[in-house]
Design a protein around this motif. Structure first.
Motif, PDB file in Angstrom:
ATOM      1  N   LEU A 125       0.833  -1.309   0.065  1.00 56.70           N
ATOM      2  CA  LEU A 125      -0.039  -0.025  -0.112  1.00 56.70           C
ATOM      3  C   LEU A 125       0.947   1.456   0.047  1.00 56.70           C
ATOM      4  N   LEU A 126       1.969   1.352   0.456  1.00 52.13           N
ATOM      5  CA  LEU A 126       2.669   2.603   0.670  1.00 52.13           C
ATOM      6  C   LEU A 126       3.206   2.919  -0.687  1.00 52.13           C
ATOM      7  N   PRO A 127       3.426   2.359  -1.851  1.00 50.58           N
ATOM      8  CA  PRO A 127       3.615   3.074  -3.176  1.00 50.58           C
ATOM      9  C   PRO A 127       2.527   3.725  -3.618  1.00 50.58           C
ATOM     10  N   VAL A 128       1.302   3.579  -3.358  1.00 46.39           N
ATOM     11  CA  VAL A 128       0.095   3.907  -3.960  1.00 46.39           C
ATOM     12  C   VAL A 128       0.097   5.423  -3.097  1.00 46.39           C
ATOM     13  N   CYS A 129       0.276   5.479  -1.888  1.00 44.98           N
ATOM     14  CA  CYS A 129       0.141   6.722  -1.103  1.00 44.98           C
ATOM     15  C   CYS A 129       1.499   7.659  -1.681  1.00 44.98           C
ATOM     16  N   LEU A 130       2.701   7.059  -1.841  1.00 46.59           N
ATOM     17  CA  LEU A 130       3.708   7.894  -2.344  1.00 46.59           C
ATOM     18  C   LEU A 130       3.547   8.416  -3.915  1.00 46.59           C
ATOM     19  N   VAL A 131       3.057   7.629  -4.636  1.00 45.48           N
ATOM     20  CA  VAL A 131       2.827   7.903  -6.105  1.00 45.48           C
ATOM     21  C   VAL A 131       1.805   9.285  -6.340  1.00 45.48           C
ATOM     22  N   LEU A 132       0.396   9.019  -5.347  1.00 45.08           N
ATOM     23  CA  LEU A 132      -0.522  10.148  -5.377  1.00 45.08           C
ATOM     24  C   LEU A 132       0.220  11.272  -4.750  1.00 45.08           C
ATOM     25  N   LEU A 133       0.881  11.248  -3.559  1.00 47.83           N
ATOM     26  CA  LEU A 133       1.414  12.327  -2.881  1.00 47.83           C
ATOM     27  C   LEU A 133       2.002  13.280  -4.088  1.00 47.83           C
TER      28      LEU A 133
ATOM     29  N   ALA B 205      -6.212  15.810  -0.454  1.00 44.56           N
ATOM     30  CA  ALA B 205      -5.938  14.514  -0.646  1.00 44.56           C
ATOM     31  C   ALA B 205      -4.568  14.289  -0.452  1.00 44.56           C
ATOM     32  N   LYS B 206      -3.596  15.123  -1.179  1.00 44.12           N
ATOM     33  CA  LYS B 206      -2.230  15.213  -0.750  1.00 44.12           C
ATOM     34  C   LYS B 206      -1.741  15.096   0.518  1.00 44.12           C
ATOM     35  N   ILE B 207      -2.399  16.120   1.457  1.00 46.79           N
ATOM     36  CA  ILE B 207      -2.330  16.000   2.965  1.00 46.79           C
ATOM     37  C   ILE B 207      -2.545  14.564   3.437  1.00 46.79           C
ATOM     38  N   LEU B 208      -3.673  14.007   3.185  1.00 43.93           N
ATOM     39  CA  LEU B 208      -3.937  12.713   3.570  1.00 43.93           C
ATOM     40  C   LEU B 208      -2.928  11.572   3.075  1.00 43.93           C
ATOM     41  N   CYS B 209      -2.521  11.637   1.903  1.00 42.64           N
ATOM     42  CA  CYS B 209      -1.588  10.714   1.440  1.00 42.64           C
ATOM     43  C   CYS B 209      -0.202  10.942   2.304  1.00 42.64           C
ATOM     44  N   ALA B 210       0.270  12.134   2.324  1.00 42.03           N
ATOM     45  CA  ALA B 210       1.593  12.625   2.943  1.00 42.03           C
ATOM     46  C   ALA B 210       1.327  11.921   4.432  1.00 42.03           C
ATOM     47  N   TRP B 211       0.238  12.056   5.123  1.00 43.80           N
ATOM     48  CA  TRP B 211       0.027  11.765   6.588  1.00 43.80           C
ATOM     49  C   TRP B 211      -0.037  10.109   6.705  1.00 43.80           C
ATOM     50  N   LEU B 212      -0.662   9.582   5.561  1.00 45.87           N
ATOM     51  CA  LEU B 212      -0.569   7.997   5.478  1.00 45.87           C
ATOM     52  C   LEU B 212       0.890   7.405   5.383  1.00 45.87           C
TER      53      LEU B 212
END
Length: 613
Positions: A168-176, A185-192
Motif C-alpha cells: 500500500l505504501l507505493p500508492v500513497c507515495l505516487v499520489l502524493l 488528498a495530498k495531505i492525507l496521502c502524506a500523513w498515511l
C-alpha cells in the motif's frame, strides 16, 4: 458482497493474518458464501443481455489446476497439501469477485479503505509493541523471543506486516507526488505515507526495506516517457534510498543492528541453510517437484548438524514453489504473476494515453501505485513466505484485481446459456469445496493444533494439570480425526496423548499401547516419510513389552531424521532397558548430545545410562 468481502479481509488480517486454522474456518466459509452471492448477483444484476467475463480471471487457473494435480497424486502429506491448495483457491475466488463484482466507485473505495484502515490499525499496534509491551500479540499470544524488539502489528511475524505495508505504501507515495491530486488528498496521502514508513521501520524487516526500495527505483522508468527524466529520476531514487538507509543506520539502534550484518557482507545464519535444503530437494525432482506442501515433510532428511529450528517453509516463496511443484509448476506460478504485472502496465499506459483524469481510480498514476506495490510484494517473496499467509495473499489478490479489472481488452461477452452453465458448475464446486473439504479440514486442524499446544505448553512451562489436560486433549484429537480422517498429524498426536494418558489416569499400559499403535499406523498410512510418526509407533510398541519390531521403527525414524537430537534420545531411552545394549544406548545418547548439547534431559539420560552400566 463488497461489505462482506471487506469484513472478511479485516477478520482474517486482525486474527494474526489468518495463520491459525480456527480463523480460516470462518474465512473459508465467508469466501464460499460471498462467491455464491457474487455469482448470483453477476447473473441477476446486469439485465437480459450477455454477461461479461474478465479473461484475467483465467490467468491463475493453469497453476491452480496443476497444484490440484500435485495435491492429489504427488504430495507426500495430502492433508498439508490440501490446506495449501484451499488457500490458493480462496485467493483465486477473491480475485474473481473483485474483477466481476462491485465495480462502482463506492465499492472500490470500500475495499481500498479497508486495507488502508487495517494498515493504520497495525501501525498503532506496532507502536504499542515497540514502546509499551514488546511481547504483546493479538489473540492473547506472546511474541517469540527472536522477534522481541521488532513490531509485527496484528501479525505474528514482523516481516508479514512489512509485506502488507509494501503493498500500500507505493500508492500513497505516487499520489502524493501527483499533480492531479487535490491538496486535501495530498495531505492525507502524506500523513498515511509517513505513518506507513514509521511502521515499516518498526518492523525491522530488511527484506521489506530492500524490496520496497527496489520497487520504487522502477518508478521513474514507469512513470515517464522521457529518457532523460528516467535517468535523473533513477539517480535521485538511488540517492534518496541511500540517504534513508544512512539515516536509519545513524539514528536507530535497532535498524543499525539489522543493517550492519548486510553492510559487512554477512547473511543471517538460518535462511541460507533453508535455501540449501530446498535446492537439494528440487534437484532430486526438477521437473514436477516433490509434491505440494512437501518442504516441511522432507526437511528432516536434509537438516544439517547443529540446526535446531523447525521451519514450515523455505523462507523464499520462489524456491518453495520450485521445490514443491518443479520447473513446470514454477513456470505456471511465476508466469501467471508476470502476465498480471504486464497487463497492469499496459492498462496504465492506455489510461495515460487516453488522459483519464476525471476520476482518481481511473487515472494512470493510481495504477502505477498499485503496480509498484505488487512489484515490492513479489520482490519480498524472495526472502519470505507471504503467499502462505492468508491475509497477505488475499490482499495481493484484491490489489491485482484492482490493477487489471478496468482493462477493456480483457472483457469478453459470455452467452447466457454458457454463463448459466459455467456459473452453476462453479458455484456447485464452491459449495462442495467449502462444506465438505475446506471447513472440515480447518476445523480438525484447529482442534488438533490447540490441543497439542496445551500439551507442549505444559511440557515447557508446567502450566496446567496433567490429569485434566491429557484427557481433554485426547478427546480433541479423537474429534479431529473423526472430522478429517486424512489428517496424519492428528492421528500421530492421538497416539502421543494415548501413551501420555497413563501418566494422567493410570490403567493397563499394554492396552494403551495397542490403542496408540493403531493410531500411529493410521498416521503412517497417511505419510510414511515423517520421522515423528515412526517414533509414535515405536513408543506404542515399547510399552507393550517385547514387540520385536520396536527397534526397526526407531531406526526408520533416524533414517528419516538423522540429525534431529530428540529421536536419538528416544532411541537411547529404549536401548537402556536392555542389559546387553548399554553401550549402544550410551552411544545414541552421546550422538544426541553432539547434535544438541542443550536438549532438555539429555545429560540426565546420559548419566542414568552410565550409572546403570
Amino acid at each position: 458482497m463488497v461489505v462482506g468481502l471487506a469484513l472478511t479481509l479485516a477478520w482474517t488480517t486482525l486474527c494474526l493474518g489468518g495463520y491459525l486454522a480456527g480463523t480460516m474456518v470462518w474465512t473459508a466459509g465467508a469466501v464460499g458464501t460471498l462467491t455464491v452471492l457474487g455469482g448470483i448477483g453477476w447473473m441477476a444484476g446486469r439485465g437480459p443481455g450477455p454477461r461479461t467475463l474478465h479473461l484475467a480471471w483465467l490467468i491463475p487457473l493453469p497453476f491452480l489446476l496443476y497444484a490440484l494435480a500435485s495435491t492429489v497424486w504427488v504430495a507426500p502429506a495430502p492433508w498439508l497439501a490440501w490446506r495449501e491448495w484451499h488457500l490458493w483457491f480462496q485467493a483465486w475466488l477473491v480475485f474473481g469477485l473483485v474483477l466481476h463484482c462491485g465495480l462502482g466507485r463506492a465499492q472500490t473505495w470500500t475495499l481500498v479503505g479497508t486495507l488502508a484502515l487495517l494498515v493504520l490499525v497495525g501501525t498503532g499496534m506496532a507502536a504499542y509493541q515497540r514502546f509499551v509491551d514488546p511481547t504483546w500479540m493479538m489473540l492473547g499470544r506472546t511474541q517469540a523471543a527472536q522477534f522481541v524488539g521488532r513490531s509485527a502489528g496484528m501479525f505474528g511475524i514482523p516481516n508479514s506486516f512489512a509485506g502488507l505495508i509494501g503493498l500500500l505504501l507505493p500508492v500513497c507515495l505516487v499520489l502524493l507526488f501527483s499533480r492531479v491530486v487535490r491538496p486535501a488528498a495530498k495531505i492525507l496521502c502524506a500523513w498515511l505515507a509517513l505513518l506507513l514508513l514509521f511502521a515499516l521501520v518498526l518492523t525491522g524487516s530488511r527484506g521489506g526495506w530492500i524490496a520496497l526500495g527496489l520497487a520504487l527505483l522502477a518508478w521513474p522508468f514507469l512513470g515517464t516517457g522521457d529518457w532523460r527524466r528516467r535517468v535523473w529520476g533513477g539517480l535521485a531514487g538511488l540517492v534518496l534510498a541511500a540517504s534513508a538507509f544512512g539515516l536509519l543506520h545513524r539514528y536507530s539502534d535497532e535498524a543499525r543492528q539489522r543493517l550492519e550484518p548486510l553492510l559487512d557482507g554477512r547473511l543471517e545464519a538460518s535462511r541460507p541453510i533453508l535455501w540449501r535444503a530446498g535446492w537439494q530437494m528440487w534437484q532430486e525432482a526438477p521437473w514436477l517437484g516433490r509434491g505440494a506442501a512437501s518442504y516441511n515433510v522432507l526437511f528432516e532428511q536434509y537438516r544439517p548438524r547443529g540446526f535446531h529450528d523447525e521451519p514450515r517453509w523455505a523462507h523464499n516463496d520462489h524456491l518453495n514453489t520450485l521445490t514443491d511443484y518443479g520447473l513446470v509448476g514454477f513456470a505456471l506460478w511465476a508466469g501467471g504473476g508476470a502476465v498480471l504485472l504486464w497487463r497492469g502496465g499496459l492498462a496504465m499506459r492506455r489510461a495515460r494515453r487516453e488522459g483519464r483524469g476525471g476520476d482518481l481510480l481511473q487515472h494512470w498514476r493510481w495504477r502505477l501505485g498499485l503496480l509498484l506495490g505488487l512489484m515490492a510484494f513479489g520482490l519480498h517473496l524472495g526472502v519470505d513466505f507471504h503467499t502462505k499467509i492468508p491475509a497477505l495473499i488475499l490482499a495481493a489478490a484484491v490489489i491485482s484485481a484492482l490493477l487489471v479489472r478496468d482493462d477493456p481488452a480483457w472483457r469478453r461477452p459470455c452467452r447466457p446459456v454458457m454463463a448459466v452453465a459455467g456459473l452453476a458448475l462453479l458455484l456447485g464446486g464452491v459449495i462442495f469445496w467449502s462444506g465438505t473439504r475446506a471447513i472440515p479440514a480447518y476445523r480438525a486442524e484447529d482442534l488438533r493444533s490447540e490441543a497439542r499446544r496445551s500439551i507442549d505448553r505444559f511440557a515447557r512451562t508446567g502450566e496446567g494439570e496433567l490429569r485434566r489436560l491429557i484427557p481433554a486433549a485426547k478427546a480433541d484429537f479423537i474429534r479431529a480425526v473423526r472430522i478429517d480422517a486424512a489428517n496424519g498429524q492428528a492421528w500421530s498426536d492421538l497416539a502421543y496423548a494415548t501413551v501420555q494418558g497413563w501418566h494422567a489416569q493410570g490403567g493397563d499400559l499394554v492396552t494403551l499401547g495397542r490403542y496408540a499403535e493403531l493410531a500411529a499406523d493410521e498416521a503412517l498410512d497417511r505419510c510414511p516419510l515423517i520421522a515423528e510418526f515412526w517414533v509414535r509407533k515405536a513408543v506404542a510398541l515399547d510399552i507393550q513389552r517385547g514387540r520385536p519390531e520396536t527397534e526397526s521403527c526407531y531406526r526408520r525414524a533416524l533414517e528419516l531424521a538423522p540429525n534431529f537430537a530428540g529421536w536419538w534420545f528416544y532411541y537411547a531411552y529404549h536401548l537402556q532397558a536392555f542389559p546387553n545394549k548399554k553401550a549402544e544406548a550410551l552411544a545414541a545418547a552421546e550422538k544426541g548430545l553432539t547434535l544438541d548439547r542443550y536438549y532438555r534431559g539429555g545429560e540426565a539420560l546420559q548419566q542414568q545410562i552410565l550409572r546403570r552400566r
